[in-house]
Motif scaffolding. Structure first.
Motif, PDB file in Angstrom:
ATOM      1  N   VAL A  67      -7.284  -9.222 -23.311  1.00  0.00           N
ATOM      2  CA  VAL A  67      -8.074  -9.916 -21.977  1.00  0.00           C
ATOM      3  C   VAL A  67      -7.078 -11.044 -21.461  1.00  0.00           C
ATOM      4  CG1 VAL A  67      -9.863 -11.443 -21.648  1.00  0.00           C
ATOM      5  CG2 VAL A  67     -10.236  -9.617 -23.531  1.00  0.00           C
ATOM      6  N   ILE A  68      -5.897 -11.415 -22.032  1.00  0.00           N
ATOM      7  CA  ILE A  68      -4.926 -12.221 -21.325  1.00  0.00           C
ATOM      8  C   ILE A  68      -4.299 -11.672 -20.420  1.00  0.00           C
ATOM      9  CG2 ILE A  68      -3.044 -14.041 -22.114  1.00  0.00           C
ATOM     10  CD1 ILE A  68      -4.496 -14.887 -24.534  1.00  0.00           C
ATOM     11  N   ILE A  69      -3.529 -10.546 -20.987  1.00  0.00           N
ATOM     12  CA  ILE A  69      -3.028  -9.597 -19.960  1.00  0.00           C
ATOM     13  C   ILE A  69      -3.581  -9.254 -18.997  1.00  0.00           C
ATOM     14  CG2 ILE A  69      -1.651  -7.327 -19.883  1.00  0.00           C
ATOM     15  CD1 ILE A  69      -0.919  -8.004 -22.732  1.00  0.00           C
ATOM     16  N   SER A  70      -4.952  -8.800 -19.001  1.00  0.00           N
ATOM     17  CA  SER A  70      -5.945  -8.410 -17.897  1.00  0.00           C
ATOM     18  C   SER A  70      -5.954  -9.487 -17.031  1.00  0.00           C
ATOM     19  CB  SER A  70      -7.224  -8.305 -18.577  1.00  0.00           C
ATOM     20  OG  SER A  70      -8.384  -8.125 -17.495  1.00  0.00           O
ATOM     21  N   GLY A  71      -6.311 -10.945 -17.512  1.00  0.00           N
ATOM     22  CA  GLY A  71      -6.402 -12.028 -16.602  1.00  0.00           C
ATOM     23  C   GLY A  71      -4.644 -12.035 -15.714  1.00  0.00           C
ATOM     24  N   ALA A  72      -3.902 -11.972 -16.403  1.00  0.00           N
ATOM     25  CA  ALA A  72      -2.679 -12.160 -15.908  1.00  0.00           C
ATOM     26  C   ALA A  72      -2.313 -11.094 -14.783  1.00  0.00           C
ATOM     27  CB  ALA A  72      -1.608 -12.105 -17.077  1.00  0.00           C
ATOM     28  N   LEU A  73      -2.758  -9.961 -15.189  1.00  0.00           N
ATOM     29  CA  LEU A  73      -2.756  -8.935 -14.052  1.00  0.00           C
ATOM     30  C   LEU A  73      -3.467  -9.287 -12.850  1.00  0.00           C
ATOM     31  CD1 LEU A  73      -2.373  -5.761 -16.041  1.00  0.00           C
ATOM     32  CD2 LEU A  73      -0.670  -6.573 -14.678  1.00  0.00           C
ATOM     33  N   ALA A  74      -4.693  -9.760 -12.870  1.00  0.00           N
ATOM     34  CA  ALA A  74      -5.762 -10.139 -11.760  1.00  0.00           C
ATOM     35  C   ALA A  74      -5.188 -11.413 -11.141  1.00  0.00           C
ATOM     36  CB  ALA A  74      -7.102 -10.341 -12.623  1.00  0.00           C
ATOM     37  N   GLY A  75      -4.379 -12.255 -11.894  1.00  0.00           N
ATOM     38  CA  GLY A  75      -3.855 -13.232 -11.159  1.00  0.00           C
ATOM     39  C   GLY A  75      -2.795 -12.872 -10.281  1.00  0.00           C
ATOM     40  N   LEU A  76      -1.980 -12.072 -10.821  1.00  0.00           N
ATOM     41  CA  LEU A  76      -0.865 -11.255  -9.968  1.00  0.00           C
ATOM     42  C   LEU A  76      -1.445 -10.324  -8.647  1.00  0.00           C
ATOM     43  CD1 LEU A  76       2.059 -10.635 -10.064  1.00  0.00           C
ATOM     44  CD2 LEU A  76       1.748  -8.709 -11.470  1.00  0.00           C
ATOM     45  N   GLY A  77      -2.819  -9.946  -8.974  1.00  0.00           N
ATOM     46  CA  GLY A  77      -3.395  -9.348  -7.643  1.00  0.00           C
ATOM     47  C   GLY A  77      -3.748 -10.324  -6.767  1.00  0.00           C
ATOM     48  N   GLY A  78      -4.024 -11.489  -7.245  1.00  0.00           N
ATOM     49  CA  GLY A  78      -4.208 -12.844  -6.388  1.00  0.00           C
ATOM     50  C   GLY A  78      -2.980 -13.282  -5.415  1.00  0.00           C
ATOM     51  N   ALA A  79      -1.916 -13.188  -6.349  1.00  0.00           N
ATOM     52  CA  ALA A  79      -0.601 -13.330  -5.738  1.00  0.00           C
ATOM     53  C   ALA A  79      -0.401 -12.555  -4.632  1.00  0.00           C
ATOM     54  CB  ALA A  79       0.426 -13.454  -6.714  1.00  0.00           C
ATOM     55  N   ALA A  80      -0.580 -11.279  -4.675  1.00  0.00           N
ATOM     56  CA  ALA A  80      -0.358 -10.226  -3.777  1.00  0.00           C
ATOM     57  C   ALA A  80      -1.261 -10.478  -2.264  1.00  0.00           C
ATOM     58  CB  ALA A  80      -0.728  -8.819  -4.138  1.00  0.00           C
ATOM     59  N   LEU A  81      -2.128 -11.250  -2.553  1.00  0.00           N
ATOM     60  CA  LEU A  81      -3.035 -11.606  -1.456  1.00  0.00           C
ATOM     61  C   LEU A  81      -2.318 -12.687  -0.177  1.00  0.00           C
ATOM     62  CD1 LEU A  81      -6.583 -11.554  -2.579  1.00  0.00           C
ATOM     63  CD2 LEU A  81      -5.575 -10.112  -0.887  1.00  0.00           C
ATOM     64  N   ILE A  82      -1.436 -13.644  -1.171  1.00  0.00           N
ATOM     65  CA  ILE A  82      -0.702 -14.768  -0.575  1.00  0.00           C
ATOM     66  C   ILE A  82       0.867 -14.766  -0.240  1.00  0.00           C
ATOM     67  CG2 ILE A  82      -2.504 -16.368  -0.995  1.00  0.00           C
ATOM     68  CD1 ILE A  82      -0.985 -17.313  -3.106  1.00  0.00           C
ATOM     69  N   LEU A  83       1.305 -13.675  -1.147  1.00  0.00           N
ATOM     70  CA  LEU A  83       2.858 -13.825  -1.293  1.00  0.00           C
ATOM     71  C   LEU A  83       3.370 -12.660  -0.560  1.00  0.00           C
ATOM     72  CD1 LEU A  83       3.262 -15.052  -4.951  1.00  0.00           C
ATOM     73  CD2 LEU A  83       3.575 -16.339  -2.769  1.00  0.00           C
ATOM     74  N   ASN A  84       2.559 -11.572  -0.163  1.00  0.00           N
ATOM     75  CA  ASN A  84       2.631 -10.597   0.766  1.00  0.00           C
ATOM     76  C   ASN A  84       2.918 -11.057   2.410  1.00  0.00           C
ATOM     77  OD1 ASN A  84       3.750  -8.511  -0.996  1.00  0.00           O
ATOM     78  ND2 ASN A  84       1.960  -7.946  -1.544  1.00  0.00           N
ATOM     79  N   PRO A  85       3.589 -10.325   3.052  1.00  0.00           N
ATOM     80  CA  PRO A  85       3.501 -10.685   4.386  1.00  0.00           C
ATOM     81  C   PRO A  85       2.008 -10.221   4.977  1.00  0.00           C
ATOM     82  CG  PRO A  85       5.647  -9.614   4.070  1.00  0.00           C
ATOM     83  CD  PRO A  85       4.658  -9.402   2.857  1.00  0.00           C
ATOM     84  N   GLY A  86       1.468 -11.159   5.980  1.00  0.00           N
ATOM     85  CA  GLY A  86       0.282 -10.823   6.547  1.00  0.00           C
ATOM     86  C   GLY A  86      -0.871 -12.024   6.476  1.00  0.00           C
ATOM     87  N   GLN A  87      -0.396 -12.808   5.569  1.00  0.00           N
ATOM     88  CA  GLN A  87      -1.373 -14.122   5.096  1.00  0.00           C
ATOM     89  C   GLN A  87      -0.710 -15.125   5.158  1.00  0.00           C
ATOM     90  OE1 GLN A  87      -4.654 -13.514   4.663  1.00  0.00           O
ATOM     91  NE2 GLN A  87      -4.980 -15.722   4.632  1.00  0.00           N
ATOM     92  N   ALA A  88      -1.318 -16.365   5.690  1.00  0.00           N
ATOM     93  CA  ALA A  88      -0.531 -17.765   5.789  1.00  0.00           C
ATOM     94  C   ALA A  88      -0.537 -18.216   4.583  1.00  0.00           C
ATOM     95  CB  ALA A  88      -1.257 -18.431   6.838  1.00  0.00           C
ATOM     96  N   GLY A  89      -1.500 -18.140   3.770  1.00  0.00           N
ATOM     97  CA  GLY A  89      -1.533 -19.008   2.317  1.00  0.00           C
ATOM     98  C   GLY A  89      -2.928 -18.761   1.701  1.00  0.00           C
ATOM     99  N   TYR A  90      -3.298 -19.664   0.979  1.00  0.00           N
ATOM    100  CA  TYR A  90      -4.567 -19.491   0.144  1.00  0.00           C
ATOM    101  C   TYR A  90      -5.687 -19.911   1.333  1.00  0.00           C
ATOM    102  CZ  TYR A  90      -8.779 -21.170  -2.188  1.00  0.00           C
ATOM    103  OH  TYR A  90      -9.768 -21.428  -2.746  1.00  0.00           O
ATOM    104  N   LEU A  91      -6.846 -18.945   1.139  1.00  0.00           N
ATOM    105  CA  LEU A  91      -8.019 -19.384   2.209  1.00  0.00           C
ATOM    106  C   LEU A  91      -9.203 -19.003   1.422  1.00  0.00           C
ATOM    107  CD1 LEU A  91      -8.920 -19.908   4.986  1.00  0.00           C
ATOM    108  CD2 LEU A  91      -8.861 -17.244   5.227  1.00  0.00           C
TER     109      LEU A  91
END
Length: 420
Positions: free
Chosen positions: A263-287
């Motif tokens: 479950v901790i690894i599961s949360g880490a992967l989901a958090g990584l998915g959240g990082a993909a929304l802000i650290l990949n080109p195309g998005q200014a930052g957190y919204l």
């Protein structure tokens, strides 16, 4: 005299056919069918955007968060813990990634997103594994907690800088890379607009150009998850906790520990998915609200993939493509997908007729007729439908895949050490 139950001849025939063709081969066959359908649609409707490299790049960018959330769900549920809280863990990941990324750069943002998501997984593990709280209730609580925590922290830390409590300042992004001269050659082939050849060039070109390190990491995690979960002693013990935790305990497996790991690894992967929304080109930052239910769609991709890494990769690609298509091209191309869906359904009709499954063939033919009728009698779909294309595709795909699903046997069941 003892009666012997026999299965229908049609079932025996289809069963033999299924046994002759491995699962990966069937998946590749349906990928080929979908490609041919989209290629024909692109030619018939005069819409090269259906297979253009720009559409594929958008599909990859939007599909990566779904893929990572699906991998997170896979790790948790293979250990027997339902993780409805993927959405909340993704939200925590987006906030943590934006905060650290703004302060120290994208690599720090990536690490912080993983840590914040893992903390959400830890809370879910404590609630479900240690205290035996219902997994669905805990997951919903994690979603509410993640959204509320992110909103509070944004008001506290982002608002003084961005002057807006709903968003962060601009966050530095990862650089992107392209495979050259392959990318240039594929672009030339795509511009020729030849049926089939240009479609392949557009799809492959979108996959090898403008790729970020985070995208590469996400795709690498698919085979890594397979090797760890299915080809290692650690993975065998973890999956045994999701199939029969009592038997696993009797063989010396510390079920609590493995569930916590999962479950901790599961949360880490989901958090990584959240990082993909802000650290990949195309998005200014957190919204605020930028995850847009991608945690739930990731869960749907995992279910569509039958709790297997390769299958969920296909589900994430499908949902990412539908999202990228409506984002890049709008109502016209989404409307053209009705034509492609009609062709795929006709392929399903042929398959069911070959299997002599007359009822399924009739149902597929009816849906094909409805799809084509909507396509023929309308010029474009309403904006309300187009905007929710990924969610509608999610519902349709889950309905179609529901008959062949096989979740882990003890998934979602409360476990207590020493119980019978």
């Amino acid at each position: 005299m003892t009666a012997v139950a026999t299965e229908p001849a049609s079932d025996r025939k289809s069963g033999r056919a299924d046994r002759r063709m491995p699962g990966w081969a069937r998946a590749l066959l349906w990928v080929a069918v979908a490609f041919v359908a989209v290629s024909i649609t692109s030619y018939q409707t005069g819409l090269p955007q259906l297979t253009s490299s720009s559409t594929m790049q958008a599909a990859v960018r939007l599909g990566i968060p779904i893929l990572l959330a699906a991998l997170g769900g896979l790790w948790a549920e293979r250990a027997g813990v339902i993780n409805i809280g993927l959405e909340g863990m993704m939200i925590l990941g987006t906030w943590g990634g934006a905060w650290a990324g703004y302060q120290w750069g994208p690599l720090a943002g990536l690490v912080a997103a993983v840590v914040f998501g893992a903390l959400g997984g830890l809370v879910h593990a404590v609630a479900t594994v240690t205290f035996g709280i219902n997994h669905i209730v805990s997951g919903v609580a994690i979603n509410l907690l993640g959204a509320g925590t992110a909103k509070y922290l944004s008001t506290l830390l982002f608002a003084p800088v961005s002057q807006n409590p709903r968003e962060s300042p601009p966050v530095p992004k990862f650089d992107t890379y392209s495979a050259q001269p392959l990318g240039t050659w594929l672009e030339q082939l795509e511009n020729l607009q030849r049926v089939g050849i240009s479609d392949v060039a557009g799809i492959v070109g979108g996959l090898v150009t403008g790729v970020s390190p985070l995208t590469m990491l996400a795709y690498l995690l698919v085979p890594v998850s397979y090797l760890v979960l299915w080809r290692s002693p650690f993975g065998l013990r973890l999956r045994s906790c999701g199939e029969n935790p009592v038997a696993a305990e009797s063989l010396g497996v510390n079920v609590y520990r493995y569930k916590y790991f999962a479950v901790i690894i599961s949360g880490a992967l989901a958090g990584l998915g959240g990082a993909a929304l802000i650290l990949n080109p195309g998005q200014a930052g957190y919204l605020e609200g930028q995850t847009n239910n991608r945690g739930y769609i990731g869960l749907a991709a995992m279910i569509f993939g039958n709790w297997r890494p390769g299958g969920l990769l296909g589900g994430a690609a499908l949902f990412g493509y539908s999202d990228g298509l409506q984002l890049r091209s709008g109502e016209t191309t989404v409307h053209a997908l009705l034509y492609a869906a009609t062709l795929v359904l006709l392929a399903v009709v042929v398959l069911q007729l070959w299997r002599r499954n007359w009822f399924a063939a009739g149902v597929a033919l009816l849906f094909a007729a409805v799809m084509y009728s909507v396509y023929w009698f309308t010029d474009e779909l309403p904006d309300e439908i187009t905007a929710y294309t990924p969610h509608l595709v999610t519902l349709v795909v889950l309905a179609a895949a529901s008959q062949r699903l096989r979740p882990p046997a003890a998934n979602g069941l409360q476990y207590r050490r020493g119980a019978d």
